[in-house]
Design a protein around this motif. Structure first.
Motif, PDB file in Angstrom:
ATOM      1  N   SER A  56       0.804  -1.155   0.045  1.00  0.00           N
ATOM      2  CA  SER A  56       0.029   0.130  -0.012  1.00  0.00           C
ATOM      3  C   SER A  56       0.907   1.132   0.022  1.00  0.00           C
ATOM      4  N   LEU A  57       1.926   1.274   0.526  1.00  0.00           N
ATOM      5  CA  LEU A  57       3.160   2.257   0.207  1.00  0.00           C
ATOM      6  C   LEU A  57       3.928   2.364  -0.397  1.00  0.00           C
ATOM      7  N   PHE A  58       4.779   1.169  -0.861  1.00  0.00           N
ATOM      8  CA  PHE A  58       5.503   0.754  -1.938  1.00  0.00           C
ATOM      9  C   PHE A  58       5.343  -0.665  -2.509  1.00  0.00           C
ATOM     10  N   LYS A  59       5.404  -0.932  -3.721  1.00  0.00           N
ATOM     11  CA  LYS A  59       5.476  -2.117  -4.276  1.00  0.00           C
ATOM     12  C   LYS A  59       6.604  -2.780  -3.848  1.00  0.00           C
ATOM     13  N   ALA A  60       6.452  -4.198  -3.801  1.00  0.00           N
ATOM     14  CA  ALA A  60       7.675  -5.241  -3.291  1.00  0.00           C
ATOM     15  C   ALA A  60       8.938  -4.691  -3.728  1.00  0.00           C
ATOM     16  N   ASN A  61       9.245  -4.504  -5.293  1.00  0.00           N
ATOM     17  CA  ASN A  61      10.331  -4.260  -5.597  1.00  0.00           C
ATOM     18  C   ASN A  61      10.814  -2.844  -5.348  1.00  0.00           C
ATOM     19  N   GLU A  62      10.133  -1.880  -4.958  1.00  0.00           N
ATOM     20  CA  GLU A  62      10.324  -0.711  -4.644  1.00  0.00           C
ATOM     21  C   GLU A  62      10.768  -0.525  -3.012  1.00  0.00           C
ATOM     22  N   ILE A  63      10.545  -1.545  -2.267  1.00  0.00           N
ATOM     23  CA  ILE A  63      10.847  -1.309  -0.700  1.00  0.00           C
ATOM     24  C   ILE A  63      12.259  -1.112  -0.337  1.00  0.00           C
ATOM     25  N   LYS A  64      13.024  -2.057  -0.993  1.00  0.00           N
ATOM     26  CA  LYS A  64      14.489  -1.927  -0.497  1.00  0.00           C
ATOM     27  C   LYS A  64      15.059  -0.488  -0.863  1.00  0.00           C
ATOM     28  N   ARG A  65      14.619   0.265  -1.907  1.00  0.00           N
ATOM     29  CA  ARG A  65      15.119   1.463  -2.612  1.00  0.00           C
ATOM     30  C   ARG A  65      14.600   2.395  -1.600  1.00  0.00           C
ATOM     31  N   ALA A  66      13.401   2.230  -1.279  1.00  0.00           N
ATOM     32  CA  ALA A  66      12.828   3.334  -0.609  1.00  0.00           C
ATOM     33  C   ALA A  66      13.460   3.557   1.077  1.00  0.00           C
ATOM     34  N   VAL A  67      14.035   2.143   1.677  1.00  0.00           N
ATOM     35  CA  VAL A  67      14.558   2.221   2.854  1.00  0.00           C
ATOM     36  C   VAL A  67      15.869   2.697   2.806  1.00  0.00           C
TER      37      VAL A  67
END
Length: 336
Positions: free
Chosen positions: A66-77
């Motif tokens: 809901s906040l970031f897609k699965a493949n976007e989470i690592k980059r977001a952190v």
């Protein structure tokens, strides 16, 4: 209002303001639904941190991509858009082979071996994440991976040309080796992909099949127990270092408890998930010898590829795992 009362109210307001300013709020995105055992573990972890820090650190879990897609989470952190996050390690195999180690079929295909692999892999994971500006808080294995398919299969040849869900480099490589047609679909999109016929087969755990109601579209699950990939909960290094020492300690303690709890629940729910699938009309198959042999050959190819890409350090990790695996097997009581 008396001067004394005014003074007391002012002091209370200052205290509240001080408490508010001392409170730290973190976002923790995840790719899986609220009912998934990984997400439930995350929510418990956040509650434990809140309690242990007296409310100084509040972590909000954002499930189901809901906040970031699965493949976007690592980059977001990594970039500080989210202070922490949960990722499937194998999704990032193209960045570094270390992330792919638990996605190699039949390298570690039991909870005992998966835990040994994690213990061997963790120092390298810690080092890699630190170099990318992050820390590993904990990691939990999914139940063993099997094959969901609309048609009956007795060998890899029966899967040639099938529309196959690929959610990581490892599952895309499997598709290539078995001659299937890979379609990239993440967990949050899988239910729709099944309903529209975008995919007709995929490899995952009983948990994923249950969460996505795969049984409404696919009626066969082959319990190959091929590997146990891990979800890792990571934190931005600067965000972690900005916490005071007592808060850091409380966070790490809660993470260790979430690690132990998550592995226990995963193993306990493994058979439960398969029973739920059966109750919903899915047939749970034990793979035929030919299918198992074919898949083991796929695993052998992928392990050789991995060792080549990982180089001497990776080869040393595999050797350490096999040594630890053999030692554990030697200590285990004989089965009657």
């Amino acid at each position: 209002m008396t001067a004394r009362r005014s003074l007391l109210l002012g002091a209370a307001a200052l205290a509240l303001a001080s408490a508010a300013s001392a409170q730290t709020k973190w976002d923790l995105p995840s790719a899986y639904p609220p009912s998934n055992f990984h997400t439930e573990n995350l929510v418990q972890f956040a509650a434990d941190v809140d309690k242990a820090t007296g409310g100084k650190l509040k972590i909000t879990v954002h499930p189901n991509a809901s906040l970031f897609k699965a493949n976007e989470i690592k980059r977001a952190v990594q970039g500080g858009q989210a202070q922490a996050g949960e990722i499937l390690l194998a999704n990032f195999a193209n960045e570094n082979p270390i992330y792919a180690l638990d996605g190699i079929p039949f390298l570690a295909n039991s909870y005992e071996d998966a835990r040994i692999l994690y213990d061997v892999q963790r120092p390298a994971l810690d080092k890699l994440l630190q170099s990318q500006g992050m820390r590993l808080l904990y990691a939990v294995a999914w139940p063993p991976q099997g094959i969901y398919t609309k048609k009956l299969i007795n060998s890899v040849a029966d899967m040639r040309g099938i529309k196959w869900r690929a959610y990581s480099p490892a599952t895309a490589r499997i598709a290539e080796l078995i001659g299937a047609q890979p379609v990239t679909i993440q967990a949050a999109e899988l239910t729709q992909a099944l309903a529209t016929g975008t995919v007709e087969s995929y490899m995952s755990s009983g948990s994923t099949g249950y969460d996505t109601k795969t049984y409404e579209h696919i009626k066969n699950f082959y319990d190959t127990q091929a590997w146990l990939p891990k979800n890792a909960v990571i934190v931005n290094k600067k965000a972690f270092e900005s916490l005071d020492k007592p808060t850091q300690d409380a966070l790490l303690k809660a993470a260790a408890e979430a690690d132990a709890r998550g592995w226990k629940v995963s193993q306990e729910k493994n058979e439960w998930y398969k029973q739920q699938l059966a109750d919903k009309g899915m047939t749970i198959h034990r793979p035929q010898a030919k299918l198992k042999q074919d898949l083991q050959q796929v695993g052998a190819i992928m392990l050789a590829d991995w060792e080549k890409s990982a180089g001497p350090d990776g080869q040393a990790l595999v050797a350490s795992f096999k040594k630890a695996q053999a030692a554990a097997a030697a200590k285990a009581p004989a089965k009657k």
